[in-house]
Design a protein around this motif. Sequence first.
Motif, PDB file in Angstrom:
ATOM      1  N   GLN A   1      -5.551  13.851  -2.261  1.00  0.00           N
ATOM      2  CA  GLN A   1      -4.198  14.054  -3.065  1.00  0.00           C
ATOM      3  C   GLN A   1      -3.249  14.726  -1.865  1.00  0.00           C
ATOM      4  O   GLN A   1      -3.652  15.875  -1.437  1.00  0.00           O
ATOM      5  CB  GLN A   1      -3.973  14.913  -4.116  1.00  0.00           C
ATOM      6  CG  GLN A   1      -2.530  15.224  -4.773  1.00  0.00           C
ATOM      7  CD  GLN A   1      -2.710  15.707  -6.373  1.00  0.00           C
ATOM      8  OE1 GLN A   1      -2.837  15.071  -7.162  1.00  0.00           O
ATOM      9  NE2 GLN A   1      -2.556  16.902  -6.469  1.00  0.00           N
TER      10      GLN A   1
ATOM     11  N   ARG B   1      -6.157   9.039  -2.998  1.00  0.00           N
ATOM     12  CA  ARG B   1      -5.703   8.290  -4.293  1.00  0.00           C
ATOM     13  C   ARG B   1      -4.346   8.762  -4.551  1.00  0.00           C
ATOM     14  O   ARG B   1      -3.740   7.808  -5.240  1.00  0.00           O
ATOM     15  CB  ARG B   1      -6.547   8.877  -5.464  1.00  0.00           C
ATOM     16  CG  ARG B   1      -8.098   8.584  -5.257  1.00  0.00           C
ATOM     17  CD  ARG B   1      -8.522   7.053  -5.511  1.00  0.00           C
ATOM     18  NE  ARG B   1      -9.656   6.984  -5.242  1.00  0.00           N
ATOM     19  CZ  ARG B   1     -10.311   6.636  -4.194  1.00  0.00           C
ATOM     20  NH1 ARG B   1      -9.751   6.511  -2.885  1.00  0.00           N
ATOM     21  NH2 ARG B   1     -11.677   6.376  -4.239  1.00  0.00           N
ATOM     22  N   ARG B   2      -3.681   9.860  -4.267  1.00  0.00           N
ATOM     23  CA  ARG B   2      -2.540  10.034  -4.669  1.00  0.00           C
ATOM     24  C   ARG B   2      -1.620  10.652  -3.479  1.00  0.00           C
ATOM     25  O   ARG B   2      -2.178  11.738  -2.787  1.00  0.00           O
ATOM     26  CB  ARG B   2      -2.434  11.108  -5.905  1.00  0.00           C
ATOM     27  CG  ARG B   2      -3.107  10.508  -7.093  1.00  0.00           C
ATOM     28  CD  ARG B   2      -2.913  11.673  -8.103  1.00  0.00           C
ATOM     29  NE  ARG B   2      -3.952  12.696  -8.022  1.00  0.00           N
ATOM     30  CZ  ARG B   2      -5.184  12.828  -8.139  1.00  0.00           C
ATOM     31  NH1 ARG B   2      -5.823  11.687  -8.842  1.00  0.00           N
ATOM     32  NH2 ARG B   2      -5.726  13.767  -7.926  1.00  0.00           N
TER      33      ARG B   2
ATOM     34  N   GLU C   1      -4.234   5.630  -6.550  1.00  0.00           N
ATOM     35  CA  GLU C   1      -3.793   5.538  -7.997  1.00  0.00           C
ATOM     36  C   GLU C   1      -2.049   6.134  -8.046  1.00  0.00           C
ATOM     37  O   GLU C   1      -1.613   5.398  -9.072  1.00  0.00           O
ATOM     38  CB  GLU C   1      -4.273   6.975  -8.562  1.00  0.00           C
ATOM     39  CG  GLU C   1      -5.896   6.737  -8.572  1.00  0.00           C
ATOM     40  CD  GLU C   1      -6.748   7.976  -8.938  1.00  0.00           C
ATOM     41  OE1 GLU C   1      -6.040   8.806  -9.545  1.00  0.00           O
ATOM     42  OE2 GLU C   1      -7.910   7.673  -9.306  1.00  0.00           O
ATOM     43  N   SER C   2      -1.353   6.796  -7.119  1.00  0.00           N
ATOM     44  CA  SER C   2      -0.209   7.077  -7.331  1.00  0.00           C
ATOM     45  C   SER C   2       0.269   6.903  -5.874  1.00  0.00           C
ATOM     46  O   SER C   2      -0.123   7.554  -5.157  1.00  0.00           O
ATOM     47  CB  SER C   2      -0.090   8.334  -8.023  1.00  0.00           C
ATOM     48  OG  SER C   2       1.256   8.941  -8.021  1.00  0.00           O
TER      49      SER C   2
ATOM     50  N   SER D   1      -4.999  -2.658  -5.020  1.00  0.00           N
ATOM     51  CA  SER D   1      -5.595  -1.480  -5.526  1.00  0.00           C
ATOM     52  C   SER D   1      -6.047  -1.614  -7.134  1.00  0.00           C
ATOM     53  O   SER D   1      -5.341  -2.028  -7.724  1.00  0.00           O
ATOM     54  CB  SER D   1      -4.708  -0.414  -5.162  1.00  0.00           C
ATOM     55  OG  SER D   1      -5.216   0.854  -5.764  1.00  0.00           O
ATOM     56  N   THR D   2      -7.087  -1.307  -7.089  1.00  0.00           N
ATOM     57  CA  THR D   2      -7.605  -1.571  -8.693  1.00  0.00           C
ATOM     58  C   THR D   2      -7.424  -0.149  -9.331  1.00  0.00           C
ATOM     59  O   THR D   2      -7.457   0.014 -10.561  1.00  0.00           O
ATOM     60  CB  THR D   2      -9.222  -1.636  -8.711  1.00  0.00           C
ATOM     61  OG1 THR D   2      -9.754  -0.426  -8.043  1.00  0.00           O
ATOM     62  CG2 THR D   2      -9.351  -2.976  -8.166  1.00  0.00           C
ATOM     63  N   ASN D   3      -7.017   0.903  -8.812  1.00  0.00           N
ATOM     64  CA  ASN D   3      -6.654   2.208  -9.416  1.00  0.00           C
ATOM     65  C   ASN D   3      -5.111   2.253  -9.649  1.00  0.00           C
ATOM     66  O   ASN D   3      -5.020   3.485 -10.250  1.00  0.00           O
ATOM     67  CB  ASN D   3      -7.258   3.301  -8.522  1.00  0.00           C
ATOM     68  CG  ASN D   3      -8.709   2.997  -8.430  1.00  0.00           C
ATOM     69  OD1 ASN D   3      -9.544   2.920  -9.150  1.00  0.00           O
ATOM     70  ND2 ASN D   3      -8.861   3.292  -7.047  1.00  0.00           N
ATOM     71  N   LEU D   4      -4.208   1.811  -9.033  1.00  0.00           N
ATOM     72  CA  LEU D   4      -2.798   2.162  -9.300  1.00  0.00           C
ATOM     73  C   LEU D   4      -2.344   2.054 -10.487  1.00  0.00           C
ATOM     74  O   LEU D   4      -2.408   1.162 -11.188  1.00  0.00           O
ATOM     75  CB  LEU D   4      -2.057   1.099  -8.353  1.00  0.00           C
ATOM     76  CG  LEU D   4      -0.517   1.467  -8.057  1.00  0.00           C
ATOM     77  CD1 LEU D   4      -0.597   2.657  -6.942  1.00  0.00           C
ATOM     78  CD2 LEU D   4       0.111   0.208  -7.347  1.00  0.00           C
ATOM     79  N   TYR D   5      -1.881   3.554 -10.829  1.00  0.00           N
ATOM     80  CA  TYR D   5      -0.989   3.474 -12.128  1.00  0.00           C
ATOM     81  C   TYR D   5       0.391   3.792 -12.128  1.00  0.00           C
ATOM     82  O   TYR D   5       1.092   3.769 -12.970  1.00  0.00           O
ATOM     83  CB  TYR D   5      -1.756   4.442 -12.955  1.00  0.00           C
ATOM     84  CG  TYR D   5      -2.004   6.012 -12.723  1.00  0.00           C
ATOM     85  CD1 TYR D   5      -0.920   6.467 -12.909  1.00  0.00           C
ATOM     86  CD2 TYR D   5      -2.913   6.500 -12.160  1.00  0.00           C
ATOM     87  CE1 TYR D   5      -0.529   7.941 -12.351  1.00  0.00           C
ATOM     88  CE2 TYR D   5      -2.878   7.667 -11.445  1.00  0.00           C
ATOM     89  CZ  TYR D   5      -1.718   8.534 -11.824  1.00  0.00           C
ATOM     90  OH  TYR D   5      -1.519   9.872 -11.333  1.00  0.00           O
ATOM     91  N   GLU D   6       0.784   4.314 -10.826  1.00  0.00           N
ATOM     92  CA  GLU D   6       2.230   4.833 -10.647  1.00  0.00           C
ATOM     93  C   GLU D   6       2.664   4.240  -9.124  1.00  0.00           C
ATOM     94  O   GLU D   6       2.109   4.666  -8.200  1.00  0.00           O
ATOM     95  CB  GLU D   6       2.096   6.275 -10.852  1.00  0.00           C
ATOM     96  CG  GLU D   6       3.537   7.012 -10.516  1.00  0.00           C
ATOM     97  CD  GLU D   6       3.256   8.355 -10.688  1.00  0.00           C
ATOM     98  OE1 GLU D   6       4.344   8.971 -11.073  1.00  0.00           O
ATOM     99  OE2 GLU D   6       2.445   9.042 -10.174  1.00  0.00           O
TER     100      GLU D   6
ATOM    101  N   SER E   1      -4.808  -3.732 -11.724  1.00  0.00           N
ATOM    102  CA  SER E   1      -4.789  -2.212 -12.005  1.00  0.00           C
ATOM    103  C   SER E   1      -4.097  -2.014 -13.177  1.00  0.00           C
ATOM    104  O   SER E   1      -3.016  -2.736 -13.599  1.00  0.00           O
ATOM    105  CB  SER E   1      -4.271  -1.325 -11.026  1.00  0.00           C
ATOM    106  OG  SER E   1      -2.938  -1.699 -10.738  1.00  0.00           O
TER     107      SER E   1
END
Length: 997
Positions: A263, A287-288, A310-311, A330-335, A355
């Motif tokens: 991060q 990830r962020r 992720e972010s 990206s399989t983790n992107l939430y934001e 994602s």
Amino acid sequence: MLFHIALLLLLLLAPCTFCLNQEGLILQKIKLNFDDPDNFFSDWNELDETPCKWRGVTCDTVSHSVTSLDFSNANLAGPFPAYLLCRMRNLNFISFFNNSVNSTLTESDLVACQSLVHLDLAQNLLTGGLPSSVAELVNLEYLDLTGNNFSGEIPASFGTFRQLEVLGLVENLLDGTIPAFLGNISTLKQLNLSYNPFLPGKIPPELGNLTNLETLWLTQCNLIDEIPDSLGRLGRLTDLDLALNGLDGSIPSSLTELTSVVQIELYNNSLSGELPANGWSKMTALRRIDVSMNELTGTIPTELCELPLESLNLYENSLEGDLPESIAKSTNLYELRLFQNHLTGTLPKDLGKNSALLWLDVSSNNFSGEIPAYLCEKGVLLEALMIDNSLTGEIPATLGQCRSLNRIRLANNNLSGTIPEGLWGLPHVSLLDLKSNSFSGVIAKTIGGASNLSSLILSRNRFSGNIPEEIGFLGNLLEFSGDENVFSGSLPGKIVNLGQLGKLDLHDNALSGELPEGIYSWKKLNELNLANNDLAGNIPREIGSLSVLNYLDLSGNRFSGKIPNELQNLKLNQFNLSNNRLSGDIPPLYAKVMYKNSFLGNPGLCGDIEGLCDGRSDAAHGYAWLLRLIFVLAALVLIVGVVWFYWKYRNFGKVKRAVDKSKWTLMSFHKLGFSEYEILDALDEDNVIGSGSSGKVYKVVLSNGEVVAVKKLWGSSKIADESIDVEKGNVQDDGFAAEVETLGKIRHKNIVKLWCCCTTRDCKLLVYEYMPNGGLGDLLHSTKSGLLDWPIRYKIAMDAAEGLAYLHHDCVPPIVHRDVKSNNILLDGDFGARVADFGVAKVVDANGKGAKSMSVIAGSCGYIAPEYAYTLRVNEKSDIYSFGVVILELVTGRLPVDPEYGEKDLVKWVCTTLDQKGIDHVIDTKLDSCFKEDMCKVLNIGLLCTSPLPINRPSMRRVVKMLQEIGRGNHLKNASTKDGKLTPYYYEDASDQGSVA
């Protein structure tokens, strides 16, 4: 013999305290050291042989000596008993986390605790300087003093720790600069110094020597200058947080050497230049990343978007170019938040396909092309915000099936086609904003399923057909704006069921028929605009019962019959019935020249308004003149008396104007559509809407239909009376000057607008924009408080916070209001808040050397910060305390001072009631419990603002961020690995501008 018997009895009856071992006796003394309201020590039984089974106590299994004391969250109060603790020689773990330990730590307190490995005193009330002797604890690995009131500089001895792995000093009162000697603690894994009022200083390059460091948290530490390249040597670093500082320069390419980092947070600095173009591929753990609210330029690196992020937060910069397609892989992107940049090209077509995307905000860019069809592929999307772009095509049908959505904003694009039927009825959507596109088709009947919808904004499109009856099922709807479309047919009868409706705007459509019966149920309606339709029938009398209505426009229709006299009950800021087929008498309140434009184009209306009858037939003119002649002849009897009164009035102008008009001096701050004479003519007792020791406030309706508020100050104002210089013994009559000086140069939507001022030798007038709903305090603490539901109260808090933040952070030099209170927060027709009354405002010392000392206390009882009352030193923190009291008023509905509190004020009452009875006894019972979670969060902000120590109060800019976060329901970042607290991770949403939606 008798002596031996007595001695035996004495031994048998002796107190069993002697059964305890030595460490048990020490712990009993520690118990007596503390107040224990929650009975944490209730199982500490004196009859036990050892304390090993006592709550919070852990012993060695062989020797039974005490090795650990964990009193976390025990609600204990009292001094830290170091002299007793250190007598337990094998004690290696001490935790008093989150209590009320309130002493200082002397240099000798902890020296004897040589076995200590873990010391956690976070979230207490400890004061004084940091004890340098703590560095002599050779075995110490964990030291957390977060959330106390330690002051002074970090001692030089802190650079000599031998085995320390965690150092937490977050949220204290530490000053000086971050010392370079911290780079000598080679064993350190976590360094957490955030939220301290350090002096402006650089990040010590020596921190790059901490090669074992995993967490570096320097948020809001007053850091300046560039990020040193040496930080790239922190090969084990997983969390880098340098947010909320004044760092500038470019982001060093050496940061891409942080191959273990998960991060990176650099938001809200002044970083410039481009993001490093290469090297991101090595950061496989990243990830962020958040570098928002900076001054970055250039493009988004492709390598960065190829990481399994992720972010990604890059909003509020000046980035340009395309968004790399690889971000969609990206399989983790939430934001993904990219708003307020200059990005172009199309959005990746597979965005969301791979994602579980939760939040997407690409507003205020130059994106074109179609909306990606896979945004809600995983079925968890909460927000799709894309306003102010150049998107084209239709809304994907897949969004109509995304039942998780709660906010959709697509306004100001070039989208077209019909809306997917399912989109109308999504059950969790609270905001649907489609305005200023080219959408067509009808509102589907499925809209009846949108039970959570509060704002439906369809303005400036090509929607057609009837408005369905099902819209009446939307019990939470606050706003329905469908103006400038092609809606036809009559208004559905069930639309009157919308009891929460505050705004109904359907002007410029093709609606017909009569208005439905039951309009009286719109008790919270403050804007009704149905202009330029084909509506007919009579104007319902029920409209007159809508007590908060201040905007009424029914012009350009075919309404007929008389104007209901009940409309005189309304306090209207905008009133227009022109171009209809109305007839009969105009209600006396509106039969004035100033309202003429409100009635033009109604051949059947005439009354006594000059010019209103222009355009009528000759016969009608003749009849009207005959009537006028009769009235003139009847009035001749009174002419002499009228003339006499008129001249008497002119000769004694002070009765109405105070002095001759010719002696008035006008100073304007905006382009005016009126003169000072029009203001003076309206200052009579019938127009008084408020009064105080400083004078009176008048409501003045101008000839152009505009309404203003006029504050008339006679002689020495209340403000002047309160500004007595105790050193010189004279009166500083600067209230008027302060208000003019402050408001004359301010331009902000949440600061009351000062149109102009008029002055003579002994009278001063201030002309403001008119606020129909008056002061917040008067409304909140009256029988009308029910009008202020929680969304409106939240909006008021948001507006007022933004106004104060503008004064504190955007004015140069900053301005301190000094009298923030609920009645100095005025409400417009939409319950939008404006900060007002700047008669005691002061400019903060531009050199930044601290608070300015005043010779008198300015402010109102219950709102005055404790330190201001006894030091007379004023800065922005005084305003923040007062604003915190306003927040508590909004949540509790209670007065700032009340006999019910005894010797307490609202702040102390809230704290005491929370402790003794819980949150349900604090929140205003008139508020809907469905908002309880948000109300609790806002209450916490109020308590933070009213912290007894000024340094613990957040800045107004931070208050705005916290309120925005609550309004948006954004993700909270759990910072427990840093200081054990839940810390909000704030986002700026360009598409909201602080609205409650």
